[in-house]
Design a protein around this motif. Structure first.
Motif, PDB file in Angstrom:
ATOM      1  N   MET A   1      11.143 -22.902 -18.835  1.00 24.11           N
ATOM      2  CA  MET A   1      12.494 -22.582 -18.366  1.00 24.11           C
ATOM      3  C   MET A   1      12.679 -21.068 -18.346  1.00 24.11           C
ATOM      4  SD  MET A   1      16.187 -23.706 -19.978  1.00 24.11           S
ATOM      5  CE  MET A   1      16.015 -25.428 -19.616  1.00 24.11           C
ATOM      6  N   THR A   2      13.179 -20.521 -17.239  1.00 23.28           N
ATOM      7  CA  THR A   2      13.388 -19.082 -17.147  1.00 23.28           C
ATOM      8  C   THR A   2      14.753 -18.700 -17.709  1.00 23.28           C
ATOM      9  OG1 THR A   2      14.442 -19.157 -14.981  1.00 23.28           O
ATOM     10  CG2 THR A   2      12.025 -19.100 -15.016  1.00 23.28           C
ATOM     11  N   ALA A   3      14.929 -17.409 -17.916  1.00 27.57           N
ATOM     12  CA  ALA A   3      16.212 -16.918 -18.436  1.00 27.57           C
ATOM     13  C   ALA A   3      17.351 -17.264 -17.483  1.00 27.57           C
ATOM     14  CB  ALA A   3      16.132 -15.415 -18.666  1.00 27.57           C
ATOM     15  N   PHE A   4      17.090 -17.206 -16.164  1.00 29.30           N
ATOM     16  CA  PHE A   4      18.146 -17.502 -15.200  1.00 29.30           C
ATOM     17  C   PHE A   4      18.537 -18.978 -15.262  1.00 29.30           C
ATOM     18  CE2 PHE A   4      19.600 -18.546 -10.820  1.00 29.30           C
ATOM     19  CZ  PHE A   4      20.766 -17.790 -10.831  1.00 29.30           C
ATOM     20  N   ASN A   5      17.546 -19.863 -15.380  1.00 27.96           N
ATOM     21  CA  ASN A   5      17.852 -21.288 -15.507  1.00 27.96           C
ATOM     22  C   ASN A   5      18.650 -21.555 -16.781  1.00 27.96           C
ATOM     23  OD1 ASN A   5      14.701 -21.366 -14.247  1.00 27.96           O
ATOM     24  ND2 ASN A   5      16.263 -22.469 -13.127  1.00 27.96           N
TER      25      ASN A   5
ATOM     26  N   ARG B   1      20.480 -13.187 -11.636  1.00 26.46           N
ATOM     27  CA  ARG B   1      19.246 -13.606 -10.956  1.00 26.46           C
ATOM     28  C   ARG B   1      18.304 -12.419 -10.778  1.00 26.46           C
ATOM     29  NH1 ARG B   1      15.138 -14.589  -9.903  1.00 26.46           N
ATOM     30  NH2 ARG B   1      14.173 -16.048  -8.436  1.00 26.46           N
ATOM     31  N   LEU B   2      18.871 -11.237 -10.539  1.00 25.68           N
ATOM     32  CA  LEU B   2      18.051 -10.024 -10.418  1.00 25.68           C
ATOM     33  C   LEU B   2      17.307  -9.732 -11.720  1.00 25.68           C
ATOM     34  CD1 LEU B   2      20.286  -7.542  -8.393  1.00 25.68           C
ATOM     35  CD2 LEU B   2      18.040  -8.409  -7.736  1.00 25.68           C
ATOM     36  N   ASP B   3      17.961  -9.969 -12.851  1.00 26.33           N
ATOM     37  CA  ASP B   3      17.318  -9.728 -14.144  1.00 26.33           C
ATOM     38  C   ASP B   3      16.043 -10.551 -14.287  1.00 26.33           C
ATOM     39  OD1 ASP B   3      19.279  -7.984 -14.909  1.00 26.33           O
ATOM     40  OD2 ASP B   3      20.405  -9.448 -16.088  1.00 26.33           O
ATOM     41  N   ASP B   4      16.052 -11.734 -13.680  1.00 25.37           N
ATOM     42  CA  ASP B   4      14.935 -12.672 -13.813  1.00 25.37           C
ATOM     43  C   ASP B   4      13.968 -12.591 -12.631  1.00 25.37           C
ATOM     44  OD1 ASP B   4      13.876 -14.558 -15.574  1.00 25.37           O
ATOM     45  OD2 ASP B   4      14.532 -16.219 -14.330  1.00 25.37           O
TER      46      ASP B   4
END
Length: 202
Positions: free
Chosen positions: A1-5, A65-68
């Motif tokens: 799982m990504t930070a954005f998710n 989303r840009l952060d990820d």
């Protein structure tokens, strides 16, 4: 799982919404909603709907989303600068969509169309967003806060912005969900309404 998710899941839980409720409101399958909170990268039309459901500014979601993103730091910083240039004043998209005034007077600052050059003043009927063949429409670019004008063409599968200018290429979008998807694409692009008058300084 990504930070954005993880971020999407946290926003849903902060509003005390279950996966099924969010999926139903947005119009996706429960399994799809679960994937967007797990590992799958959600499309732009989903994120627009999701922002509305959880009552969070769309720009906040884009910034997260840009952060990820796996893009280069320079590209990410440039994209972030573009988002930050949309100022919190009367020229933001949300404010303009909320206005009750019939006509909005703006000065075009992006190359638009051969018949309406840069620096022309246009009057836009913000209540008329119906797409009519041959009509000109005003837009506020959400990326840089600049105004431009374009003609619109729509079919069952495609939405086109037509500029009729050697300096700017036409833009085409595939639409799979008919009028609902085209509506959100146009709102994301910054559709203000139909241009009813233009004043050109010679």
């Amino acid at each position: 799982m990504t930070a954005f998710n993880d971020y999407l899941k946290a926003l849903r839980e902060q509003k005390s919404l279950d996966i099924g409720t969010v999926a139903k409101r947005i119009g996706v399958h429960r399994h799809t909603q679960s994937n967007y909170e797990g590992h799958r990268d959600p499309p732009i039309d989903y994120l627009i709907e999701f922002a509305e459901v959880v009552d969070v500014p769309f720009t906040d979601i884009l910034k997260k989303r840009l952060d990820d993103s796996k893009a280069t730091e320079q590209a990410k910083n440039n994209a972030l600068d573009s988002l930050n240039s949309v100022k919190s004043n009367d020229n933001t998209l949300d404010d303009i969509y909320a206005r009750n005034n019939d006509l909005l007077q703006v000065k075009l600052s992006e190359v638009s169309h051969t018949s309406i050059p840069v620096d022309a003043t246009v009057y836009i009927d913000t209540k008329d967003k119906s797409i009519a063949p041959g009509s000109m429409y005003g837009f506020l670019s959400p990326m840089n806060g600049c105004y431009f004008a374009a003609k619109l063409a729509i079919t069952d599968t495609k939405l086109k912005l037509l500029f009729d200018s050697t300096e700017r290429k036409d833009t085409e979008f595939n639409i799979e969900d008919g009028s609902t998807e085209s509506h959100y694409i146009l709102k994301t692009l910054g559709l203000l309404g139909k241009v009813v008058k233009a004043e050109i300084v010679f």
